[in-house]
Design a protein around this motif. Structure first.
Motif, PDB file in Angstrom:
ATOM      1  N   GLN A 142      61.067   2.832 -67.177  1.00  0.00           N
ATOM      2  CA  GLN A 142      61.058   3.346 -68.547  1.00  0.00           C
ATOM      3  C   GLN A 142      62.465   3.735 -68.980  1.00  0.00           C
ATOM      4  N   LEU A 143      63.231   4.335 -68.069  1.00  0.00           N
ATOM      5  CA  LEU A 143      64.584   4.774 -68.419  1.00  0.00           C
ATOM      6  C   LEU A 143      65.543   3.602 -68.569  1.00  0.00           C
ATOM      7  N   SER A 144      65.375   2.561 -67.766  1.00  0.00           N
ATOM      8  CA  SER A 144      66.297   1.432 -67.853  1.00  0.00           C
ATOM      9  C   SER A 144      65.917   0.451 -68.957  1.00  0.00           C
ATOM     10  N   LEU A 145      64.638   0.332 -69.249  1.00  0.00           N
ATOM     11  CA  LEU A 145      64.208  -0.556 -70.336  1.00  0.00           C
ATOM     12  C   LEU A 145      64.439   0.079 -71.700  1.00  0.00           C
ATOM     13  N   GLY A 146      64.325   1.395 -71.745  1.00  0.00           N
ATOM     14  CA  GLY A 146      64.502   2.087 -73.018  1.00  0.00           C
ATOM     15  C   GLY A 146      63.561   1.546 -74.075  1.00  0.00           C
ATOM     16  N   THR A 147      64.088   1.177 -75.211  1.00  0.00           N
ATOM     17  CA  THR A 147      63.256   0.654 -76.302  1.00  0.00           C
ATOM     18  C   THR A 147      63.416  -0.853 -76.457  1.00  0.00           C
ATOM     19  N   SER A 148      63.925  -1.510 -75.417  1.00  0.00           N
ATOM     20  CA  SER A 148      64.244  -2.933 -75.526  1.00  0.00           C
ATOM     21  C   SER A 148      63.091  -3.870 -75.173  1.00  0.00           C
ATOM     22  N   TYR A 149      61.872  -3.359 -75.051  1.00  0.00           N
ATOM     23  CA  TYR A 149      60.724  -4.193 -74.667  1.00  0.00           C
ATOM     24  C   TYR A 149      60.638  -5.475 -75.494  1.00  0.00           C
ATOM     25  N   ALA A 158      56.841  -1.420 -67.815  1.00  0.00           N
ATOM     26  CA  ALA A 158      57.665  -0.234 -67.586  1.00  0.00           C
ATOM     27  C   ALA A 158      57.073   0.622 -66.476  1.00  0.00           C
ATOM     28  N   LEU A 159      57.841   0.808 -65.428  1.00  0.00           N
ATOM     29  CA  LEU A 159      57.466   1.701 -64.334  1.00  0.00           C
ATOM     30  C   LEU A 159      58.014   3.090 -64.652  1.00  0.00           C
ATOM     31  N   PRO A 160      57.408   4.149 -64.109  1.00  0.00           N
ATOM     32  CA  PRO A 160      57.923   5.496 -64.367  1.00  0.00           C
ATOM     33  C   PRO A 160      59.364   5.654 -63.896  1.00  0.00           C
ATOM     34  N   GLY A 161      60.122   6.440 -64.608  1.00  0.00           N
ATOM     35  CA  GLY A 161      61.500   6.723 -64.223  1.00  0.00           C
ATOM     36  C   GLY A 161      62.423   5.537 -64.402  1.00  0.00           C
ATOM     37  N   SER A 162      63.331   5.375 -63.435  1.00  0.00           N
ATOM     38  CA  SER A 162      64.334   4.305 -63.531  1.00  0.00           C
ATOM     39  C   SER A 162      63.787   2.951 -63.122  1.00  0.00           C
ATOM     40  N   GLY A 163      62.723   2.939 -62.320  1.00  0.00           N
ATOM     41  CA  GLY A 163      62.186   1.682 -61.806  1.00  0.00           C
ATOM     42  C   GLY A 163      63.016   1.116 -60.679  1.00  0.00           C
ATOM     43  N   ILE A 164      64.000   1.849 -60.229  1.00  0.00           N
ATOM     44  CA  ILE A 164      64.892   1.390 -59.165  1.00  0.00           C
ATOM     45  C   ILE A 164      64.478   2.026 -57.854  1.00  0.00           C
ATOM     46  N   CYS A 165      64.248   1.195 -56.872  1.00  0.00           N
ATOM     47  CA  CYS A 165      63.848   1.679 -55.544  1.00  0.00           C
ATOM     48  C   CYS A 165      64.590   0.866 -54.501  1.00  0.00           C
TER      49      CYS A 165
END
Length: 168
Positions: A142-149, A158-165
């Motif tokens: 959600q944080l990395s995609l922002g509003t660019s869907y 969109a995964l919660p948070g940054s989506g980075i693992c």
């Protein structure tokens, strides 16, 4: 040459496991390997059959570890038509593209243009939309995609948070 588009037969009803392929240029230690590892490292082997695909087998420790986590690892042949055929023949339900296909044209970029599985997915290793008609889903945070869907050719999930693992 192989056609870009492909229609798969219906998924065999007798097949109980979801068949997932993970496609990478190589499995050397590095950001893309470490960020792709969580996609398959802890999947239930009773529910999922995971096979890793690579253009460049290297027999390093990371590749060995990744290979231990899955049903198999396939070093793809050198020609693009043979690579396409090898992946299509595997009859995958899902193909996860774990190499950046948005920065430069490489072997994985070329493969990503083809329909290789019923559903094709990419994520943070490609930091923006691929623009490929045969890539169906983009997983991001959600944080990395922002509003660019709406700017993504793929359906953005969109995964919660940054989506980075990262793993290991």
């Amino acid at each position: 040459p192989e056609p870009l588009d492909w229609t798969f037969n219906a998924r065999p009803s007798r097949r109980t496991k979801i068949r997932i392929g993970i496609l990478r240029n190589h499995w050397l230690p590095g950001t893309e390997s470490i960020s792709t590892l969580p996609v398959f490292e802890h999947l239930d082997r009773d529910r999922f059959e995971v096979v890793l695909y690579t253009l460049h087998a290297t027999a390093n420790d990371m590749e060995h570890y990744c290979g231990e986590q899955v049903a198999g690892m396939v070093a793809l042949p050198s020609s693009l038509p043979e690579q396409v055929n090898a992946i299509r023949t595997a009859d995958l339900d899902i193909l996860w593209i774990g190499t950046n296909v948005t920065m430069v044209t490489n072997g994985i970029t070329l493969l990503s243009a083809f329909r290789l599985a019923r559903v094709q997915v990419t994520s943070i290793n490609s930091p923006t939309t691929t623009g490929f008609r045969n890539v169906d889903l983009y997983f991001g945070g959600q944080l990395s995609l922002g509003t660019s869907y709406g700017a993504y050719h793929e359906t953005a999930i969109a995964l919660p948070g940054s989506g980075i693992c990262f793993s290991r």
